[in-house]
Write a protein that holds these residues in place. Structure first.
Motif, mmCIF file in Angstrom:
data_model
loop_
_atom_site.group_PDB
_atom_site.id
_atom_site.type_symbol
_atom_site.label_atom_id
_atom_site.label_comp_id
_atom_site.label_asym_id
_atom_site.label_seq_id
_atom_site.Cartn_x
_atom_site.Cartn_y
_atom_site.Cartn_z
ATOM 1 N N HIS A 1 76.836 9.288 106.401
ATOM 2 C CA HIS A 1 76.862 10.338 105.375
ATOM 3 C C HIS A 1 75.569 11.164 105.329
ATOM 4 O O HIS A 1 75.392 11.985 104.429
ATOM 5 N N GLN A 2 74.671 10.947 106.294
ATOM 6 C CA GLN A 2 73.394 11.662 106.338
ATOM 7 C C GLN A 2 73.620 13.170 106.217
ATOM 8 O O GLN A 2 74.439 13.750 106.916
ATOM 9 N N GLY A 3 72.911 13.794 105.284
ATOM 10 C CA GLY A 3 72.986 15.244 105.097
ATOM 11 C C GLY A 3 74.110 15.710 104.191
ATOM 12 O O GLY A 3 74.167 16.884 103.845
ATOM 13 N N GLN A 4 75.015 14.837 103.793
ATOM 14 C CA GLN A 4 76.121 15.229 102.915
ATOM 15 C C GLN A 4 75.682 15.175 101.458
ATOM 16 O O GLN A 4 74.859 14.345 101.078
ATOM 17 N N GLU B 1 73.020 15.896 94.669
ATOM 18 C CA GLU B 1 72.850 14.468 94.891
ATOM 19 C C GLU B 1 73.294 14.106 96.309
ATOM 20 O O GLU B 1 74.361 14.527 96.760
ATOM 21 N N ASP B 2 72.489 13.320 97.005
ATOM 22 C CA ASP B 2 72.884 12.842 98.328
ATOM 23 C C ASP B 2 74.173 12.034 98.204
ATOM 24 O O ASP B 2 74.329 11.221 97.289
ATOM 25 N N TYR B 3 75.090 12.242 99.146
ATOM 26 C CA TYR B 3 76.397 11.596 99.066
ATOM 27 C C TYR B 3 76.295 10.073 99.030
ATOM 28 O O TYR B 3 77.072 9.413 98.350
ATOM 29 N N ILE B 4 75.326 9.523 99.730
ATOM 30 C CA ILE B 4 75.228 8.072 99.871
ATOM 31 C C ILE B 4 75.114 7.348 98.527
ATOM 32 O O ILE B 4 75.506 6.187 98.417
#
Length: 179
Positions: free
Chosen positions: A13-16, A23-26
């Motif tokens: 999920h990097q960059g999502q 907010e970062d998706y992770i």
């Protein structure tokens, strides 16, 4: 294995980013996995919490999940993976049917995900109001139908003594937000 799943999800999920936020998706799969862990979920279920959106939203597929984490994790992730070629209505109807007939682990994975999604929507609604619905493929009434339908099906087939506590948290959030 749990740490490996977290790292795999982080990389995938990097960059999502999450809808309606920076907010970062992770953070979403981390919260889902934490909900499952706090409820006493198995290692495989917690791993599926980290990985539940990988197949839908990244280049990885179910075979990658099976190769890295085994058949049970693949099965759980598959049970919760939507077919993005289908319409919103068809995808959500399928999820409702999956919740209705799923085992406790499948129900738990889906409810932990929907709980986090709903709490995020509720938080963003407080910030931006009705314009939030323009960020989604379906508006308020359709979302209400979906979240309430999931709530109506989530306890089917599970004795009340075995229902995870976060199911009530989900019900409370649905009642509060869609009342």
């Amino acid at each position: 294995m749990i740490k490996k799943a977290e790292e795999f999800a982080f990389q995938a999920h990097q960059g999502q980013k999450r809808k309606c936020s920076d907010e970062d998706y992770i953070v979403h799969p981390i919260r889902v996995a934490k909900t499952l862990q706090l409820a006493g979920g198995s290692t495989e279920l917690i791993c599926a919490g980290f990985l539940h959106d990988v197949v839908e939203d990244t280049p990885y597929d179910l075979e990658d999940i099976k190769k890295e984490f085994g058949e049970r994790v693949r099965y759980l992730v598959d049970s919760h993976t939507e077919d993005k070629t289908q319409s919103w209505q068809a995808r959500k109807s399928h999820t409702i049917e999956t919740v209705k007939g799923g085992c406790k682990d499948i129900k738990s994975l889906i409810i932990a995900d929907k709980l986090d999604n709903l709490l995020s929507i509720e938080d963003q609604y407080q910030k931006i109001g009705e314009t939030i619905w323009s960020q989604f493929n379906a508006g308020y009434e359709q979302q209400k139908w979906y979240y309430q339908s999931v709530e109506n099906m989530m306890r089917k087939g599970i004795p009340s003594t075995q229902t995870p506590a976060f199911f009530k948290t989900y019900s409370d959030a649905v009642q509060r937000f869609f009342a």
